[in-house]
Design a protein around this motif. Structure first.
Motif, PDB file in Angstrom:
ATOM      1  N   GLN A   1      -4.433   9.519   3.546  1.00 46.23           N
ATOM      2  CA  GLN A   1      -5.425   8.459   3.423  1.00 46.23           C
ATOM      3  C   GLN A   1      -5.169   7.389   4.483  1.00 46.23           C
ATOM      4  O   GLN A   1      -4.020   7.127   4.839  1.00 46.23           O
ATOM      5  CB  GLN A   1      -5.348   7.799   2.044  1.00 46.23           C
ATOM      6  CG  GLN A   1      -5.703   8.696   0.901  1.00 46.23           C
ATOM      7  CD  GLN A   1      -5.453   8.037  -0.444  1.00 46.23           C
ATOM      8  OE1 GLN A   1      -5.072   6.889  -0.537  1.00 46.23           O
ATOM      9  NE2 GLN A   1      -5.686   8.787  -1.499  1.00 46.23           N
TER      10      GLN A   1
ATOM     11  N   HIS B   1       0.834  -1.208   0.000  1.00 42.74           N
ATOM     12  CA  HIS B   1       0.000   0.000   0.000  1.00 42.74           C
ATOM     13  C   HIS B   1       0.871   1.261   0.000  1.00 42.74           C
ATOM     14  O   HIS B   1       0.602   2.207  -0.740  1.00 42.74           O
ATOM     15  CB  HIS B   1      -0.937  -0.023   1.209  1.00 42.74           C
ATOM     16  CG  HIS B   1      -1.818   1.179   1.307  1.00 42.74           C
ATOM     17  ND1 HIS B   1      -2.833   1.417   0.409  1.00 42.74           N
ATOM     18  CD2 HIS B   1      -1.831   2.208   2.187  1.00 42.74           C
ATOM     19  CE1 HIS B   1      -3.448   2.552   0.725  1.00 42.74           C
ATOM     20  NE2 HIS B   1      -2.858   3.043   1.807  1.00 42.74           N
TER      21      HIS B   1
ATOM     22  N   LEU C   1      -2.621  12.149  -0.504  1.00 43.38           N
ATOM     23  CA  LEU C   1      -2.346  10.727  -0.691  1.00 43.38           C
ATOM     24  C   LEU C   1      -1.815  10.096   0.595  1.00 43.38           C
ATOM     25  O   LEU C   1      -2.191   8.982   0.954  1.00 43.38           O
ATOM     26  CB  LEU C   1      -1.313  10.515  -1.804  1.00 43.38           C
ATOM     27  CG  LEU C   1      -1.765  10.755  -3.231  1.00 43.38           C
ATOM     28  CD1 LEU C   1      -0.577  10.690  -4.176  1.00 43.38           C
ATOM     29  CD2 LEU C   1      -2.825   9.742  -3.629  1.00 43.38           C
ATOM     30  N   TYR C   2      -0.930  10.812   1.258  1.00 48.39           N
ATOM     31  CA  TYR C   2      -0.307  10.278   2.462  1.00 48.39           C
ATOM     32  C   TYR C   2      -1.199  10.399   3.697  1.00 48.39           C
ATOM     33  O   TYR C   2      -0.908   9.797   4.720  1.00 48.39           O
ATOM     34  CB  TYR C   2       1.046  10.940   2.708  1.00 48.39           C
ATOM     35  CG  TYR C   2       2.056  10.512   1.669  1.00 48.39           C
ATOM     36  CD1 TYR C   2       2.676   9.261   1.765  1.00 48.39           C
ATOM     37  CD2 TYR C   2       2.365  11.322   0.585  1.00 48.39           C
ATOM     38  CE1 TYR C   2       3.589   8.838   0.811  1.00 48.39           C
ATOM     39  CE2 TYR C   2       3.285  10.908  -0.374  1.00 48.39           C
ATOM     40  CZ  TYR C   2       3.888   9.674  -0.253  1.00 48.39           C
ATOM     41  OH  TYR C   2       4.792   9.249  -1.207  1.00 48.39           O
TER      42      TYR C   2
ATOM     43  N   ASP D   1       2.395   1.811  -3.343  1.00 46.89           N
ATOM     44  CA  ASP D   1       1.376   2.312  -4.263  1.00 46.89           C
ATOM     45  C   ASP D   1       1.179   3.823  -4.086  1.00 46.89           C
ATOM     46  O   ASP D   1       1.096   4.562  -5.065  1.00 46.89           O
ATOM     47  CB  ASP D   1       0.065   1.562  -4.045  1.00 46.89           C
ATOM     48  CG  ASP D   1      -0.993   1.944  -5.063  1.00 46.89           C
ATOM     49  OD1 ASP D   1      -0.685   1.936  -6.278  1.00 46.89           O
ATOM     50  OD2 ASP D   1      -2.124   2.261  -4.643  1.00 46.89           O
ATOM     51  N   ILE D   2       1.143   4.270  -2.833  1.00 47.86           N
ATOM     52  CA  ILE D   2       0.999   5.711  -2.566  1.00 47.86           C
ATOM     53  C   ILE D   2       2.224   6.464  -3.068  1.00 47.86           C
ATOM     54  O   ILE D   2       2.102   7.519  -3.696  1.00 47.86           O
ATOM     55  CB  ILE D   2       0.745   5.958  -1.069  1.00 47.86           C
ATOM     56  CG1 ILE D   2      -0.653   5.472  -0.705  1.00 47.86           C
ATOM     57  CG2 ILE D   2       0.904   7.446  -0.720  1.00 47.86           C
ATOM     58  CD1 ILE D   2      -0.965   5.517   0.773  1.00 47.86           C
ATOM     59  N   ASP D   3       3.403   5.915  -2.822  1.00 50.68           N
ATOM     60  CA  ASP D   3       4.634   6.551  -3.315  1.00 50.68           C
ATOM     61  C   ASP D   3       4.615   6.673  -4.835  1.00 50.68           C
ATOM     62  O   ASP D   3       5.015   7.697  -5.395  1.00 50.68           O
ATOM     63  CB  ASP D   3       5.879   5.771  -2.882  1.00 50.68           C
ATOM     64  CG  ASP D   3       6.174   5.879  -1.398  1.00 50.68           C
ATOM     65  OD1 ASP D   3       5.632   6.784  -0.723  1.00 50.68           O
ATOM     66  OD2 ASP D   3       6.971   5.043  -0.903  1.00 50.68           O
TER      67      ASP D   3
ATOM     68  N   ALA E   1      -2.392  17.728  -3.299  1.00 52.38           N
ATOM     69  CA  ALA E   1      -2.804  16.420  -3.818  1.00 52.38           C
ATOM     70  C   ALA E   1      -1.839  15.326  -3.346  1.00 52.38           C
ATOM     71  O   ALA E   1      -2.272  14.231  -2.970  1.00 52.38           O
ATOM     72  CB  ALA E   1      -2.877  16.451  -5.347  1.00 52.38           C
ATOM     73  N   ILE E   2      -0.554  15.621  -3.340  1.00 54.54           N
ATOM     74  CA  ILE E   2       0.432  14.656  -2.845  1.00 54.54           C
ATOM     75  C   ILE E   2       0.258  14.445  -1.347  1.00 54.54           C
ATOM     76  O   ILE E   2       0.239  13.314  -0.856  1.00 54.54           O
ATOM     77  CB  ILE E   2       1.864  15.108  -3.198  1.00 54.54           C
ATOM     78  CG1 ILE E   2       2.075  15.013  -4.720  1.00 54.54           C
ATOM     79  CG2 ILE E   2       2.905  14.285  -2.440  1.00 54.54           C
ATOM     80  CD1 ILE E   2       3.365  15.622  -5.221  1.00 54.54           C
TER      81      ILE E   2
ATOM     82  N   GLN F   1       1.918   6.791  -6.783  1.00 54.81           N
ATOM     83  CA  GLN F   1       0.925   7.805  -7.149  1.00 54.81           C
ATOM     84  C   GLN F   1       1.488   9.217  -6.934  1.00 54.81           C
ATOM     85  O   GLN F   1       1.273  10.104  -7.765  1.00 54.81           O
ATOM     86  CB  GLN F   1      -0.344   7.625  -6.316  1.00 54.81           C
ATOM     87  CG  GLN F   1      -1.148   6.390  -6.662  1.00 54.81           C
ATOM     88  CD  GLN F   1      -2.327   6.233  -5.726  1.00 54.81           C
ATOM     89  OE1 GLN F   1      -3.104   7.161  -5.537  1.00 54.81           O
ATOM     90  NE2 GLN F   1      -2.463   5.057  -5.132  1.00 54.81           N
ATOM     91  N   ALA F   2       2.203   9.414  -5.833  1.00 54.10           N
ATOM     92  CA  ALA F   2       2.805  10.727  -5.550  1.00 54.10           C
ATOM     93  C   ALA F   2       3.847  11.064  -6.609  1.00 54.10           C
ATOM     94  O   ALA F   2       3.895  12.199  -7.107  1.00 54.10           O
ATOM     95  CB  ALA F   2       3.428  10.734  -4.155  1.00 54.10           C
TER      96      ALA F   2
END
Length: 170
Positions: free
Chosen positions: A168, A3, A165-166, A6-8, A161-162, A10-11
């Motif tokens: 969430q 997970h 993500l973190y 995945d976030i990294d 936005a970044i 997306q960022a």
């Protein structure tokens, strides 16, 4: 892929999308205000892109600590913790001197940058810094590096936005 990975990813994609569409001024501001400890991939991306203006490449060279790294006469002397920055500095220097970076409208004088020559006066320079890396890049436009609509070199919308993500799952 975890997970967190995945976030990294997306960022990174948000950051890359921004840099790919950024104006030279936005790229320059990113290079000036970026967190150099946490944005190595983005800085490398800028260093690898021939559309990056000479002024921005020179700013990155000094912000990475070129004068500090001049204490190493050879690449073999560089300690492991400094090797990533050292490689990037040498790559930017080589490309800058070879004319790889775009000649554009931006102005930058290392003497007025975030880490100007002389900041490491107490460090013995065993590898000379080429004169071209000490000279100003002449251009018609100086970028306002204190733009309050940016956070760590990113427009607030991208930074938020970044950040989101973190946040969430917290």
């Amino acid at each position: 892929m975890s997970h967190d990975d995945d976030i990294d990813q997306q960022a990174w994609q948000l950051l890359l999308d921004h840099l790919q569409g950024a104006t030279p001024q936005q790229r320059h501001l990113f290079a000036a205000r970026s967190n150099y400890d946490g944005n190595r991939d983005a800085l490398q991306w800028l260093a690898d892109d021939p559309r990056t203006e000479r002024a921005t490449a020179l700013l990155m060279y000094w912000a990475l600590g070129a004068e500090f790294h001049a204490q190493y006469a050879t690449d073999d002397e560089v300690p492991g913790w400094a090797s990533g920055s050292h490689r990037l500095i040498r790559q930017i220097e080589e490309r800058f001197l070879a004319g790889f970076y775009a000649t554009g409208t931006l102005y930058f004088d290392p003497r007025h940058g975030p880490v100007p020559p002389g900041d490491y006066a107490d460090v013995e320079q065993r590898r000379p810094i080429p004169p071209a890396m000490l000279a100003a890049v002449m251009g018609s436009e100086e970028v306002d590096l204190d733009d309050e609509d940016y956070d760590e070199g990113l427009p607030m919308a991208v930074a938020e936005a970044i950040w989101a993500l973190y946040q969430q799952d917290r």
